[in-house]
Design a protein around this motif. Structure first.
Motif, PDB file in Angstrom:
ATOM      1  N   GLY A 259       0.814  -1.225   0.000  1.00 44.02           N
ATOM      2  CA  GLY A 259       0.000   0.000   0.000  1.00 44.02           C
ATOM      3  C   GLY A 259       0.841   1.266   0.000  1.00 44.02           C
ATOM      4  N   ILE A 260       0.490   2.193   0.909  1.00 46.40           N
ATOM      5  CA  ILE A 260       1.197   3.478   0.922  1.00 46.40           C
ATOM      6  C   ILE A 260       2.615   3.349   1.481  1.00 46.40           C
ATOM      7  N   GLY A 261       2.974   2.155   1.961  1.00 49.58           N
ATOM      8  CA  GLY A 261       4.339   1.944   2.466  1.00 49.58           C
ATOM      9  C   GLY A 261       5.380   2.433   1.467  1.00 49.58           C
TER      10      GLY A 261
ATOM     11  N   VAL B 207       2.922  -3.062   6.212  1.00 47.15           N
ATOM     12  CA  VAL B 207       2.555  -4.353   5.659  1.00 47.15           C
ATOM     13  C   VAL B 207       1.086  -4.641   5.934  1.00 47.15           C
ATOM     14  N   GLY B 208       0.451  -5.338   4.993  1.00 51.68           N
ATOM     15  CA  GLY B 208      -0.956  -5.704   5.137  1.00 51.68           C
ATOM     16  C   GLY B 208      -1.733  -5.288   3.904  1.00 51.68           C
ATOM     17  N   TRP B 209      -2.506  -6.234   3.362  1.00 54.74           N
ATOM     18  CA  TRP B 209      -3.287  -5.920   2.160  1.00 54.74           C
ATOM     19  C   TRP B 209      -4.488  -6.857   2.091  1.00 54.74           C
ATOM     20  N   PRO B 210      -5.631  -6.358   1.645  1.00 52.12           N
ATOM     21  CA  PRO B 210      -6.791  -7.241   1.527  1.00 52.12           C
ATOM     22  C   PRO B 210      -6.437  -8.473   0.673  1.00 52.12           C
TER      23      PRO B 210
ATOM     24  N   PRO C  59      -4.639 -12.575   5.084  1.00 52.09           N
ATOM     25  CA  PRO C  59      -5.084 -12.291   6.457  1.00 52.09           C
ATOM     26  C   PRO C  59      -4.043 -11.454   7.210  1.00 52.09           C
ATOM     27  N   ASP C  60      -4.533 -10.463   7.972  1.00 49.18           N
ATOM     28  CA  ASP C  60      -3.620  -9.545   8.666  1.00 49.18           C
ATOM     29  C   ASP C  60      -2.650 -10.266   9.604  1.00 49.18           C
ATOM     30  N   HIS C  61      -3.119 -11.337  10.243  1.00 49.34           N
ATOM     31  CA  HIS C  61      -2.194 -12.004  11.174  1.00 49.34           C
ATOM     32  C   HIS C  61      -1.084 -12.731  10.425  1.00 49.34           C
TER      33      HIS C  61
ATOM     34  N   SER D 279      -2.970  13.225  13.172  1.00 48.39           N
ATOM     35  CA  SER D 279      -3.262  12.106  12.267  1.00 48.39           C
ATOM     36  C   SER D 279      -2.257  10.996  12.498  1.00 48.39           C
ATOM     37  N   LEU D 280      -2.688   9.778  12.248  1.00 52.39           N
ATOM     38  CA  LEU D 280      -1.756   8.647  12.284  1.00 52.39           C
ATOM     39  C   LEU D 280      -0.605   8.872  11.313  1.00 52.39           C
ATOM     40  N   GLY D 281      -0.850   9.660  10.287  1.00 52.71           N
ATOM     41  CA  GLY D 281       0.149   9.882   9.229  1.00 52.71           C
ATOM     42  C   GLY D 281       1.408  10.598   9.694  1.00 52.71           C
TER      43      GLY D 281
ATOM     44  N   GLY E 241      -0.416   1.875   9.054  1.00 52.07           N
ATOM     45  CA  GLY E 241      -0.378   0.685   8.215  1.00 52.07           C
ATOM     46  C   GLY E 241      -0.338   1.037   6.737  1.00 52.07           C
ATOM     47  N   SER E 242      -0.832   0.113   5.900  1.00 56.00           N
ATOM     48  CA  SER E 242      -0.700   0.274   4.446  1.00 56.00           C
ATOM     49  C   SER E 242      -1.841   1.096   3.843  1.00 56.00           C
ATOM     50  N   ALA E 243      -2.818   1.475   4.647  1.00 51.57           N
ATOM     51  CA  ALA E 243      -3.925   2.356   4.250  1.00 51.57           C
ATOM     52  C   ALA E 243      -4.494   2.032   2.860  1.00 51.57           C
ATOM     53  N   PRO E 244      -5.046   0.841   2.675  1.00 42.39           N
ATOM     54  CA  PRO E 244      -5.583   0.466   1.348  1.00 42.39           C
ATOM     55  C   PRO E 244      -6.623   1.471   0.835  1.00 42.39           C
ATOM     56  N   ASP E 245      -7.285   2.185   1.758  1.00 44.17           N
ATOM     57  CA  ASP E 245      -8.330   3.116   1.318  1.00 44.17           C
ATOM     58  C   ASP E 245      -7.791   4.310   0.536  1.00 44.17           C
ATOM     59  N   ILE E 246      -6.503   4.643   0.701  1.00 45.98           N
ATOM     60  CA  ILE E 246      -5.962   5.794  -0.051  1.00 45.98           C
ATOM     61  C   ILE E 246      -4.734   5.417  -0.882  1.00 45.98           C
TER      62      ILE E 246
ATOM     63  N   ILE F 220      -1.737  10.729  -2.056  1.00 46.11           N
ATOM     64  CA  ILE F 220      -2.083  11.706  -1.016  1.00 46.11           C
ATOM     65  C   ILE F 220      -1.678  11.247   0.387  1.00 46.11           C
ATOM     66  N   ALA F 221      -0.961  10.119   0.468  1.00 52.28           N
ATOM     67  CA  ALA F 221      -0.542   9.639   1.792  1.00 52.28           C
ATOM     68  C   ALA F 221       0.393  10.666   2.427  1.00 52.28           C
ATOM     69  N   ASN F 222       0.219  10.844   3.717  1.00 50.58           N
ATOM     70  CA  ASN F 222       1.084  11.774   4.444  1.00 50.58           C
ATOM     71  C   ASN F 222       2.452  11.112   4.671  1.00 50.58           C
TER      72      ASN F 222
ATOM     73  N   PRO G 119      -3.991  15.959   2.924  1.00 44.70           N
ATOM     74  CA  PRO G 119      -5.423  15.917   3.265  1.00 44.70           C
ATOM     75  C   PRO G 119      -5.745  15.389   4.661  1.00 44.70           C
ATOM     76  N   ASP G 120      -4.980  14.409   5.166  1.00 48.24           N
ATOM     77  CA  ASP G 120      -5.320  13.871   6.493  1.00 48.24           C
ATOM     78  C   ASP G 120      -5.137  14.922   7.589  1.00 48.24           C
ATOM     79  N   LEU G 121      -4.374  15.991   7.286  1.00 43.24           N
ATOM     80  CA  LEU G 121      -4.199  17.072   8.265  1.00 43.24           C
ATOM     81  C   LEU G 121      -5.035  18.295   7.886  1.00 43.24           C
TER      82      LEU G 121
HETATM   83  N1  LIG Z   1       3.386  -1.511  10.926  1.00 41.98           N
HETATM   84  C1  LIG Z   1       2.588  -2.016  10.022  1.00 41.98           C
HETATM   85  O1  LIG Z   1       3.039  -2.509   9.012  1.00 41.98           O
HETATM   86  C2  LIG Z   1       1.094  -1.922  10.214  1.00 41.98           C
HETATM   87  C3  LIG Z   1       0.526  -1.144  11.225  1.00 41.98           C
HETATM   88  C4  LIG Z   1      -0.860  -1.048  11.290  1.00 41.98           C
HETATM   89  C5  LIG Z   1      -1.656  -1.728  10.376  1.00 41.98           C
HETATM   90  N2  LIG Z   1      -1.074  -2.498   9.442  1.00 41.98           N
HETATM   91  C6  LIG Z   1      -1.858  -3.168   8.373  1.00 41.98           C
HETATM   92  O2  LIG Z   1      -2.302  -2.149   7.459  1.00 41.98           O
HETATM   93  C7  LIG Z   1      -3.562  -2.552   6.868  1.00 41.98           C
HETATM   94  C8  LIG Z   1      -4.578  -1.444   7.059  1.00 41.98           C
HETATM   95  O3  LIG Z   1      -4.821  -1.297   8.460  1.00 41.98           O
HETATM   96  P1  LIG Z   1      -5.683  -0.123   9.106  1.00 41.98           P
HETATM   97  O4  LIG Z   1      -6.597   0.432   8.073  1.00 41.98           O
HETATM   98  O5  LIG Z   1      -6.189  -0.632  10.378  1.00 41.98           O
HETATM   99  O6  LIG Z   1      -4.604   0.996   9.529  1.00 41.98           O
HETATM  100  P2  LIG Z   1      -3.894   2.133   8.632  1.00 41.98           P
HETATM  101  O7  LIG Z   1      -2.896   2.793   9.521  1.00 41.98           O
HETATM  102  O8  LIG Z   1      -3.376   1.566   7.375  1.00 41.98           O
HETATM  103  O9  LIG Z   1      -5.073   3.179   8.263  1.00 41.98           O
HETATM  104  C9  LIG Z   1      -5.967   3.710   9.233  1.00 41.98           C
HETATM  105  C10 LIG Z   1      -6.572   5.017   8.686  1.00 41.98           C
HETATM  106  O10 LIG Z   1      -5.567   6.061   8.754  1.00 41.98           O
HETATM  107  C11 LIG Z   1      -5.329   6.585   7.452  1.00 41.98           C
HETATM  108  N3  LIG Z   1      -3.873   6.763   7.276  1.00 41.98           N
HETATM  109  C12 LIG Z   1      -2.901   5.922   7.736  1.00 41.98           C
HETATM  110  N4  LIG Z   1      -1.702   6.369   7.356  1.00 41.98           N
HETATM  111  C13 LIG Z   1      -1.892   7.498   6.670  1.00 41.98           C
HETATM  112  C14 LIG Z   1      -1.028   8.414   6.008  1.00 41.98           C
HETATM  113  N5  LIG Z   1       0.330   8.253   6.013  1.00 41.98           N
HETATM  114  N6  LIG Z   1      -1.571   9.475   5.374  1.00 41.98           N
HETATM  115  C15 LIG Z   1      -2.906   9.667   5.363  1.00 41.98           C
HETATM  116  N7  LIG Z   1      -3.786   8.841   5.965  1.00 41.98           N
HETATM  117  C16 LIG Z   1      -3.284   7.758   6.611  1.00 41.98           C
HETATM  118  C17 LIG Z   1      -5.857   5.550   6.454  1.00 41.98           C
HETATM  119  O11 LIG Z   1      -6.221   6.163   5.234  1.00 41.98           O
HETATM  120  C18 LIG Z   1      -7.013   4.917   7.215  1.00 41.98           C
HETATM  121  O12 LIG Z   1      -8.175   5.664   7.028  1.00 41.98           O
HETATM  122  C19 LIG Z   1      -3.945  -3.863   7.568  1.00 41.98           C
HETATM  123  O13 LIG Z   1      -3.555  -4.911   6.725  1.00 41.98           O
HETATM  124  C20 LIG Z   1      -3.109  -3.864   8.852  1.00 41.98           C
HETATM  125  O14 LIG Z   1      -2.815  -5.159   9.332  1.00 41.98           O
HETATM  126  C21 LIG Z   1       0.277  -2.586   9.314  1.00 41.98           C
END
Ligand SMILES: NC(=O)c1ccc[n+]([C@@H]2O[C@H](COP(=O)([O-])OP(=O)(O)OC[C@H]3O[C@@H](n4cnc5c(N)ncnc54)[C@H](O)[C@@H]3O)[C@@H](O)[C@H]2O)c1
Length: 365
Positions: free
Chosen positions: A16-18, A80-83, A86-88, A264-266, A288-293, A298-300, A339-341
């Protein structure tokens, strides 16, 4: 002339955004190296491990991954993590495998409000919100001890047991690490968060070790809180916190809360340290990998860039780490926000702004 120091860094962009945010961190570090007048350089080697690798190879990373990584000065990790996986499976197969394999038992997660960023806490400011969560990163609730059984009894009859493992040694070393960190900070204070009212074995052992280690640091103020009350305190009285030490799961949850309170988590950064430096340490944003964005640009990238600054500090480049942090503050302070900020800047625009501010940033904040 002194010899040019070359730091070998293993990069695991992951899913994802990693990859998007790690790219920005690399740009910042390479710019610093270029600017160092030949004093140091980074040699990057990227590894394609993650969910896609799993779908092709049936494993999250190469079989000899730890042997390969052992030869590097540090590891720079995305997420790491993607639909579809499984997350575990993805988390245990990559991130936790590296953290535990290299005994990176101290997970350092600063919580810092940046200039120009509005916290959901109305009264918070860049001065009052600046603390560090120290997460025990090798055992506790993430020991992987347990099992599933009795599925033979038929549908709906299976049981699962997941046990937390706390050792006196594991508690003591993370607490010493937290106290040593507190000694280096302006306010010398360590707060321990447990749940000893309900967890009469593990949390009480933790509390006893905390009391014993505290006695060896008379110059450090100490506090012990229940983790649920601690969550409320993060919101209600953030200015009273300095170094917060807690178990693997408790600190994981608290540091996400801290990241959210900082806007923001970002923006949340993290270092997985093997403090004795027998093995490489790993640096990654908290998110995490934020699959939604993912893929939208636009990832922070601030959490990943600030994690790169933690890596610089670990490598002994303190001055350069300070430059990166000041460049981040100058960027957000100038109102350039993704955008997240609440802003409109893209991932690369934020990265560009940090690069621009790397040179000639006044000594502020
Ligand atoms: N260290 C890691 O590798 C780690 C940590 C947490 C979750 N994960 C994995 O990531 C995947 C998604 O998990 P999740 O959705 O619970 O957590 P997530 O941190 O990926 O996202 C949570 C929310 O925060 C937003 N967000 C996160 N980082 C952002 C950034 N840099 N900029 C803007 N917005 C950001 C996302 O768009 C989402 O709406 C799952 O597979 C999970 O297991 C991995």
């Amino acid at each position: 002339m002194t010899e040019k120091k070359v730091w070998r860094i293993a990069v695991i962009p992951g899913d994802g955004i990693g990859a998007e945010v790690v790219h920005e961190g690399r740009r910042v570090l390479d710019a610093l190296a270029e600017d160092s007048g030949g004093a140091f350089a980074f040699e990057w080697e990227s590894f394609p491990w993650g969910s896609e690798y799993y779908l092709e190879n049936g494993r999250m990373m190469a079989e000899d991954a730890l042997e390969t990584l052992e030869g590097f000065d540090a590891i720079y990790f995305g997420a790491v993590g993607w639909p579809g996986v499984p997350d575990h499976v993805s988390l245990w197969g990559l991130r936790i495998a590296i953290c535990q394999g290299f005994d990176q038992y101290a997970n350092v997660r600063p919580v810092k409000l940046l200039p120009g960023v509005e916290s959901p806490l109305r009264s918070a400011s860049a001065e009052t919100m600046d603390w560090v969560v120290v997460r025990e990163n090798s055992e506790g609730e993430y020991s992987g001890v347990g099992g599933r059984n009795l599925s033979g009894r038929g549908p709906g009859k299976e049981v699962a047991i997941q046990t937390a493992l706390f050792t006196e040694e594991g508690c003591e070393r993370i607490m010493r690490f937290a106290f040593e960190m507190a000694l280096k900070r302006e306010r010398k204070k360590v707060t321990s968060a447990t749940k000893s009212n309900a967890q009469q074995y593990s949390s009480v052992l933790w509390d006893e070790v905390f009391a014993r280690v505290s006695a060896e640091y008379p110059d450090v103020e100490t506090e012990q809180w229940l983790v649920d009350a601690m969550a409320a305190r993060f919101v209600l009285r953030p200015e009273t916190l300095e170094v917060v030490v807690a178990s693997n799961l408790f600190a994981d949850i608290l540091s996400d809360l801290g990241g959210a309170l900082a806007g923001s988590l970002g923006v949340a950064a993290s270092a997985n340290l093997n403090p004795e430096r027998r093995r490489p340490s790993m640096f990654e944003p908290v998110h995490g990998s934020a699959p939604d964005i993912a893929g939208e640009g636009i990832a922070n990238p601030i959490g990943a860039i600030a994690s790169a600054a933690l890596m610089l500090e670990h490598l002994g480049l303190k001055e350069e780490a300070g430059r990166v942090n000041r460049a981040i503050e100058a960027t957000t302070g100038a109102g350039l926000l993704p955008p997240d900020l609440g802003g409109t800047s893209t991932t690369s625009e934020v990265g560009d702004a940090v690069l621009t501010h790397l040179s000639g940033v006044p000594e502020s904040t």
